[in-house]
Design a protein around this motif. Sequence first.
Motif, short mmCIF file in Angstrom:
data_model
loop_
_atom_site.label_atom_id
_atom_site.label_comp_id
_atom_site.label_asym_id
_atom_site.label_seq_id
_atom_site.Cartn_x
_atom_site.Cartn_y
_atom_site.Cartn_z
N ALA A 141 73.49 31.50 -71.70
CA ALA A 141 72.96 32.84 -71.97
C ALA A 141 73.32 33.29 -73.38
O ALA A 141 72.50 33.92 -74.06
N LEU A 189 77.23 29.90 -67.68
CA LEU A 189 76.42 31.08 -67.98
C LEU A 189 76.69 31.59 -69.39
O LEU A 189 75.75 31.89 -70.15
N THR A 223 67.37 35.83 -71.04
CA THR A 223 68.79 36.01 -70.78
C THR A 223 69.01 36.87 -69.54
O THR A 223 69.86 36.57 -68.70
N LEU A 269 68.32 34.89 -66.43
CA LEU A 269 69.43 33.98 -66.13
C LEU A 269 70.60 34.74 -65.50
O LEU A 269 71.21 34.26 -64.53
N THR A 279 66.17 28.29 -70.36
CA THR A 279 66.33 29.16 -69.19
C THR A 279 66.31 28.35 -67.90
O THR A 279 67.15 28.54 -67.01
N TYR A 308 69.81 35.70 -61.91
CA TYR A 308 69.95 34.55 -61.01
C TYR A 308 71.42 34.24 -60.77
O TYR A 308 71.82 33.88 -59.65
N TYR A 309 72.24 34.37 -61.79
CA TYR A 309 73.68 34.16 -61.67
C TYR A 309 74.27 35.13 -60.64
O TYR A 309 75.05 34.73 -59.75
N GLY A 338 69.41 26.43 -67.48
CA GLY A 338 70.48 27.31 -67.02
C GLY A 338 70.40 27.57 -65.52
O GLY A 338 71.40 27.53 -64.81
N ILE A 339 69.19 27.81 -65.04
CA ILE A 339 69.00 28.06 -63.61
C ILE A 339 69.37 26.81 -62.79
O ILE A 339 70.02 26.91 -61.74
#
Length: 390
Positions: free
Chosen positions: A253, A249, A267, A270, A228, A273-274, A231-232
């Motif tokens: 995700a 993403l 998920t 994430l 996670t 944040y996206y 991903g961020i």
Amino acid sequence: MLLLMILRISLFLFSLFGYRVVFKQLVKLNERVSWVASCALITLVLYFSAYLGQLYIVGISLFAIGCLLGAGYLVKQLKEKTLRPPTLNLLTIWLLFYFLLFAATLLTTHLVHYDNYSHWAIIVKFLYTEGRLPAAGDAIISFSSYPIGSSLFIYYATLIGGYSDSVMLFGQFVFIFSCIYAFFAVVKDESRALVITMLFSFIAVFNHFNIAIRMNNLLDDFLLPMLTLAGIAGLYRMQLKYRQMSVFLVLIAGSLSIVKNSALFFTAVLIVYYISRIIVNWKFYQKKGTVVSIALCSIASSFIPYILWSQHVKNNLESSKHEVNLAAYQQTFGEKDQAVIQQISDKFISTITNLGTPSTEGILLANLILVTAFIVIRFVLKRKSSIVRY
């Protein structure tokens, strides 16, 4: 035997390098996140191929394609006389030291955690020997509704490196290390030693307080937050490049959602944040209609792997106490009276407010590092800092 295992593992890493080249050269992903993107891609491709009953063939094909991509890149660089050794700096040296230290340890380590023998190592062995997804008749799989995301990547490592405790542990570590490497995507200037030191401090905190999970097992509880955060970090670095951000993403995700049912929470974090990055940078996007379309498609695509697994469980497997849905929660909590619920709540509050609890100490220490870094940058170095905001 050890030399042969090292050779096969080197080929496994070289195949990852091939996909990393594609993500960096063609997709234009940031170099720091290209490794974790490669791990996620392999996991998802194997996941979809498992439903088609082609797990082994696709696994070998992925390996061959990855090696060809890597070899092709090196040959091209040699012909153009642009091949250069990696630049050695403080960041590269420390990351290499960290990788080699854990790799040397794990390659001589055996599985010890009970849960490895109740599910994680068993499912990897099942995939390795049977080459398919578990069905209702496969009684050896006790946790039937657990998605098999991380197990598939470990399976890929054993397919190339050979089946053994050491290779399984190494495969899990490679996935985790790719997440750690992605953290440094937020560093735009590698000469900024303070930021790099702060990130390494966070990694040290993660390792120190990771008491229950550690690295010498295949449990996915540590992988969930690491994936996670990776991903961020990638979304933050690529926030002005909405196409690359959307591809990233879907990969992260999508693979995150099939690591564990409870990963749906991560998920969701994430995806939120996206969306926040798109909103923050909305004024910089020229084709706003295209951005909205791509964003909606990316978010929807992120849930496809989990939906497929849910259907597989519904059609082929029995329900499990580990299911994540409203009906399962209603049944679980319906079996608890008010006294038990109150006891659990009191225990939870007592644990998170106890300064002697490792998890609480870790949260406080992480925030202390952030606050200290902000104070040093803002008031000692007299520079603006966005650490607190992000």
